[in-house]
Every structure is written in C-alpha cells, then in structure tokens.
Write a protein that holds these residues in place. Structure first.
Motif, PDB file in Angstrom:
ATOM      1  N   THR A 291      13.320  -3.429 -10.054  1.00  0.00           N
ATOM      2  CA  THR A 291      13.612  -4.735  -9.457  1.00  0.00           C
ATOM      3  C   THR A 291      14.250  -5.696 -10.446  1.00  0.00           C
ATOM      4  O   THR A 291      15.237  -6.383 -10.113  1.00  0.00           O
ATOM      5  CB  THR A 291      12.330  -5.358  -8.891  1.00  0.00           C
ATOM      6  N   LEU A 292      13.720  -5.782 -11.657  1.00  0.00           N
ATOM      7  CA  LEU A 292      14.269  -6.710 -12.639  1.00  0.00           C
ATOM      8  C   LEU A 292      15.706  -6.350 -12.985  1.00  0.00           C
ATOM      9  O   LEU A 292      16.583  -7.218 -13.095  1.00  0.00           O
ATOM     10  CB  LEU A 292      13.401  -6.725 -13.904  1.00  0.00           C
ATOM     11  N   THR A 293      15.955  -5.073 -13.152  1.00  0.00           N
ATOM     12  CA  THR A 293      17.308  -4.605 -13.438  1.00  0.00           C
ATOM     13  C   THR A 293      18.246  -4.961 -12.284  1.00  0.00           C
ATOM     14  O   THR A 293      19.375  -5.422 -12.492  1.00  0.00           O
ATOM     15  CB  THR A 293      17.310  -3.084 -13.654  1.00  0.00           C
ATOM     16  N   ALA A 294      17.770  -4.731 -11.071  1.00  0.00           N
ATOM     17  CA  ALA A 294      18.579  -5.036  -9.888  1.00  0.00           C
ATOM     18  C   ALA A 294      18.909  -6.515  -9.807  1.00  0.00           C
ATOM     19  O   ALA A 294      20.032  -6.903  -9.438  1.00  0.00           O
ATOM     20  CB  ALA A 294      17.843  -4.591  -8.622  1.00  0.00           C
ATOM     21  N   ARG A 295      17.958  -7.376 -10.146  1.00  0.00           N
ATOM     22  CA  ARG A 295      18.191  -8.824 -10.105  1.00  0.00           C
ATOM     23  C   ARG A 295      19.288  -9.241 -11.078  1.00  0.00           C
ATOM     24  O   ARG A 295      20.185 -10.016 -10.734  1.00  0.00           O
ATOM     25  CB  ARG A 295      16.901  -9.573 -10.425  1.00  0.00           C
ATOM     26  N   PHE A 296      19.217  -8.737 -12.306  1.00  0.00           N
ATOM     27  CA  PHE A 296      20.232  -9.104 -13.300  1.00  0.00           C
ATOM     28  C   PHE A 296      21.597  -8.541 -12.928  1.00  0.00           C
ATOM     29  O   PHE A 296      22.629  -9.196 -13.123  1.00  0.00           O
ATOM     30  CB  PHE A 296      19.810  -8.621 -14.689  1.00  0.00           C
ATOM     31  N   ALA A 297      21.623  -7.330 -12.412  1.00  0.00           N
ATOM     32  CA  ALA A 297      22.890  -6.726 -11.994  1.00  0.00           C
ATOM     33  C   ALA A 297      23.510  -7.510 -10.844  1.00  0.00           C
ATOM     34  O   ALA A 297      24.715  -7.793 -10.838  1.00  0.00           O
ATOM     35  CB  ALA A 297      22.665  -5.274 -11.587  1.00  0.00           C
ATOM     36  N   ALA A 298      22.671  -7.887  -9.871  1.00  0.00           N
ATOM     37  CA  ALA A 298      23.169  -8.642  -8.718  1.00  0.00           C
ATOM     38  C   ALA A 298      23.730  -9.986  -9.156  1.00  0.00           C
ATOM     39  O   ALA A 298      24.763 -10.445  -8.637  1.00  0.00           O
ATOM     40  CB  ALA A 298      22.039  -8.851  -7.706  1.00  0.00           C
TER      41      ALA A 298
ATOM     42  N   SER B 228      28.244  -8.537   0.755  1.00  0.00           N
ATOM     43  CA  SER B 228      28.229  -7.657  -0.416  1.00  0.00           C
ATOM     44  C   SER B 228      27.000  -6.762  -0.416  1.00  0.00           C
ATOM     45  O   SER B 228      27.066  -5.597  -0.831  1.00  0.00           O
ATOM     46  CB  SER B 228      28.276  -8.494  -1.700  1.00  0.00           C
ATOM     47  N   ALA B 229      25.884  -7.294   0.042  1.00  0.00           N
ATOM     48  CA  ALA B 229      24.662  -6.489   0.118  1.00  0.00           C
ATOM     49  C   ALA B 229      24.833  -5.335   1.095  1.00  0.00           C
ATOM     50  O   ALA B 229      24.364  -4.210   0.839  1.00  0.00           O
ATOM     51  CB  ALA B 229      23.487  -7.363   0.528  1.00  0.00           C
ATOM     52  N   ARG B 230      25.510  -5.598   2.217  1.00  0.00           N
ATOM     53  CA  ARG B 230      25.733  -4.526   3.192  1.00  0.00           C
ATOM     54  C   ARG B 230      26.610  -3.430   2.605  1.00  0.00           C
ATOM     55  O   ARG B 230      26.379  -2.242   2.829  1.00  0.00           O
ATOM     56  CB  ARG B 230      26.364  -5.093   4.472  1.00  0.00           C
TER      57      ARG B 230
ATOM     58  N   VAL C 190      21.304 -16.664  -1.610  1.00  0.00           N
ATOM     59  CA  VAL C 190      20.837 -15.723  -0.589  1.00  0.00           C
ATOM     60  C   VAL C 190      21.604 -14.407  -0.710  1.00  0.00           C
ATOM     61  O   VAL C 190      21.020 -13.317  -0.628  1.00  0.00           O
ATOM     62  CB  VAL C 190      20.998 -16.317   0.822  1.00  0.00           C
ATOM     63  N   GLY C 191      22.912 -14.512  -0.910  1.00  0.00           N
ATOM     64  CA  GLY C 191      23.725 -13.312  -1.072  1.00  0.00           C
ATOM     65  C   GLY C 191      23.303 -12.513  -2.287  1.00  0.00           C
ATOM     66  O   GLY C 191      23.232 -11.274  -2.250  1.00  0.00           O
ATOM     67  N   GLU C 192      23.028 -13.208  -3.381  1.00  0.00           N
ATOM     68  CA  GLU C 192      22.601 -12.536  -4.613  1.00  0.00           C
ATOM     69  C   GLU C 192      21.267 -11.821  -4.413  1.00  0.00           C
ATOM     70  O   GLU C 192      21.084 -10.683  -4.865  1.00  0.00           O
ATOM     71  CB  GLU C 192      22.491 -13.559  -5.740  1.00  0.00           C
ATOM     72  N   GLN C 193      20.331 -12.473  -3.756  1.00  0.00           N
ATOM     73  CA  GLN C 193      19.036 -11.859  -3.505  1.00  0.00           C
ATOM     74  C   GLN C 193      19.185 -10.604  -2.638  1.00  0.00           C
ATOM     75  O   GLN C 193      18.521  -9.589  -2.872  1.00  0.00           O
ATOM     76  CB  GLN C 193      18.099 -12.845  -2.820  1.00  0.00           C
ATOM     77  N   ALA C 194      20.068 -10.685  -1.652  1.00  0.00           N
ATOM     78  CA  ALA C 194      20.280  -9.540  -0.769  1.00  0.00           C
ATOM     79  C   ALA C 194      20.883  -8.366  -1.538  1.00  0.00           C
ATOM     80  O   ALA C 194      20.505  -7.208  -1.319  1.00  0.00           O
ATOM     81  CB  ALA C 194      21.187  -9.937   0.393  1.00  0.00           C
ATOM     82  N   VAL C 195      21.830  -8.644  -2.446  1.00  0.00           N
ATOM     83  CA  VAL C 195      22.409  -7.583  -3.272  1.00  0.00           C
ATOM     84  C   VAL C 195      21.338  -6.969  -4.164  1.00  0.00           C
ATOM     85  O   VAL C 195      21.256  -5.746  -4.320  1.00  0.00           O
ATOM     86  CB  VAL C 195      23.580  -8.116  -4.127  1.00  0.00           C
ATOM     87  N   ALA C 196      20.496  -7.813  -4.742  1.00  0.00           N
ATOM     88  CA  ALA C 196      19.420  -7.317  -5.599  1.00  0.00           C
ATOM     89  C   ALA C 196      18.493  -6.384  -4.822  1.00  0.00           C
ATOM     90  O   ALA C 196      18.073  -5.335  -5.330  1.00  0.00           O
ATOM     91  CB  ALA C 196      18.630  -8.485  -6.180  1.00  0.00           C
ATOM     92  N   GLU C 197      18.180  -6.751  -3.598  1.00  0.00           N
ATOM     93  CA  GLU C 197      17.304  -5.912  -2.781  1.00  0.00           C
ATOM     94  C   GLU C 197      17.964  -4.571  -2.468  1.00  0.00           C
ATOM     95  O   GLU C 197      17.296  -3.526  -2.437  1.00  0.00           O
ATOM     96  CB  GLU C 197      16.944  -6.640  -1.487  1.00  0.00           C
ATOM     97  N   ALA C 198      19.278  -4.600  -2.253  1.00  0.00           N
ATOM     98  CA  ALA C 198      19.995  -3.354  -1.995  1.00  0.00           C
ATOM     99  C   ALA C 198      19.992  -2.454  -3.227  1.00  0.00           C
ATOM    100  O   ALA C 198      19.768  -1.243  -3.131  1.00  0.00           O
ATOM    101  CB  ALA C 198      21.421  -3.649  -1.552  1.00  0.00           C
TER     102      ALA C 198
END
Length: 209
Positions: free
Chosen positions: A149-156, A73-75, A134-142
C-alpha cells in the motif's frame, strides 16, 4: 401510472444536463461568483430544491462536466495490472491525438472557456485539488493490488503529478494562442519523456513497466 425505470432515469439525466448547461452558459457570460443559484434555477425553469437535489453545491454544476475523468487513470491501471505505466502512457498519447480536453490539448472554444473558469475561480480551483486527490487515491488502490500500500501511494502520487503537469502545460500553450495542432508535437515529446522518467524510476524497480 408510474413511468418505467429506464424512462425516469433518462428524464433525470436530461434534467441534470439542462441545469448544468444553463449554469455553465451563465458562468461563461457573467462569471462564477456573479451568478446566484436562484438565477440558475429560474433560467433552467426548476426550483432551488430541484437544483440542489441534482447538484449539492454550486461548484458541482461545473465539476459535473469532468466527473467521468476523476478516476479515469485508475480504471486504466485497474484494467492493465501487469503493465499499468505502459497502459497509462498509451492512454494519454491517444488522448493527445484525439485532442481530448482532459489532456489540456484542445483549442475548441468551450473547453478553453471551461479551463479558464476552473483555474480562474478560487472555489473551483480548490475543488480541482480535491478532484486530483480522489484520482490519486483511486490509482493507489488500483496499484495496491500488486504492490504494498505505501509503495502504491507514492507511485500514484508521482503518476498523477506528472499527468497533471502535462495537462497544465498543454493548456497554457493553447491558452497562449498556439493551436492544438501546432502544440501537438511538443506535447507528445513531453509526454513521452515524462513517462520514460516514470518507467525508469518506477517500472524497473516495481515491475510497473
């Protein structure tokens, strides 16, 4: 004479696959907890040392089968920075149409048996939770390339929970005896509704549509 790098890598991949296939067959037949590492190594005709060189833990022998999907999903999000939710929706719906086992909508015997093994073995279920993290963290980074970053974490977190819930519902349907073809319309309807909700909650506010 040393072997060319390409040939060495090919032999390594074949050995890895052979060990994993042997382990999976034994797990399907006897159960994960009932099969020892020594038994797997003997059946695969490798030493315990060689086995651990390829698979550091017993659980890795199973997780190897789905390792490519851990950051899938991150890719997708990474490749579609202007419309990650739309891309993830299209990717998931395409997976349903192809009956990709990772969507849960697959009634082929081996994927079903693998699902049962993963969800029915406590140590594997725990590793699946790590897999999801791990998948969630990768999506957040994308996503963090576009939003804070905080917004990305909650969205992921929301995206991954929705996708995993869809996968689990699809698996429960086919495991309960419904064919993948018969379950497909409801799976598409559920996925469409789920991504509609995601886009309503995240897309308009954050520009993720």
């Amino acid at each position: 004479m040393d072997q060319p790098t390409g040939l060495r890598e090919l032999k390594k991949r074949r050995t890895r696959e052979a060990i994993s296939n042997t382990a999976i067959e034994l797990f399907f037949e006897h159960g994960f907890d009932q099969v020892s590492i020594s038994r797997i190594a003997e059946k695969a005709e490798v030493s315990r040392r060689t086995l651990f060189a390829y698979f550091p833990t017993k659980e890795d022998l199973v997780l190897h089968r789905i390792a490519d999907h851990e950051t899938e999903s991150a890719r997708v999000a990474q490749d579609n920075p202007d419309a990650p939710l739309a891309a993830l929706r299209a990717h998931f719906l395409d997976g349903l149409e192809r009956r990709d086992p990772i969507t849960g909508l697959c009634d082929a015997p081996e994927p079903l048996a693998l699902y049962r093994l993963l969800l029915g073995t406590p140590s594997l279920a725990a590793r699946m939770f790590q897999f999801r993290e791990v998948g969630e963290q990768a999506v957040a980074e994308a996503l963090a390339q576009r939003v804070p970053t905080l917004t990305a974490r909650f969205a992921a977190a929301q995206i991954m929970v929705v996708q995993w819930r869809l996968c689990e519902d699809n698996y429960e349907a086919v495991a309960g005896g419904t064919s993948a073809d018969d379950a497909y319309p409801a799976a598409v309807e559920a996925a469409t509704h789920a991504f509609d909700l995601l886009e309503a909650g995240l897309g308009r506010t954050l520009g993720f549509a």
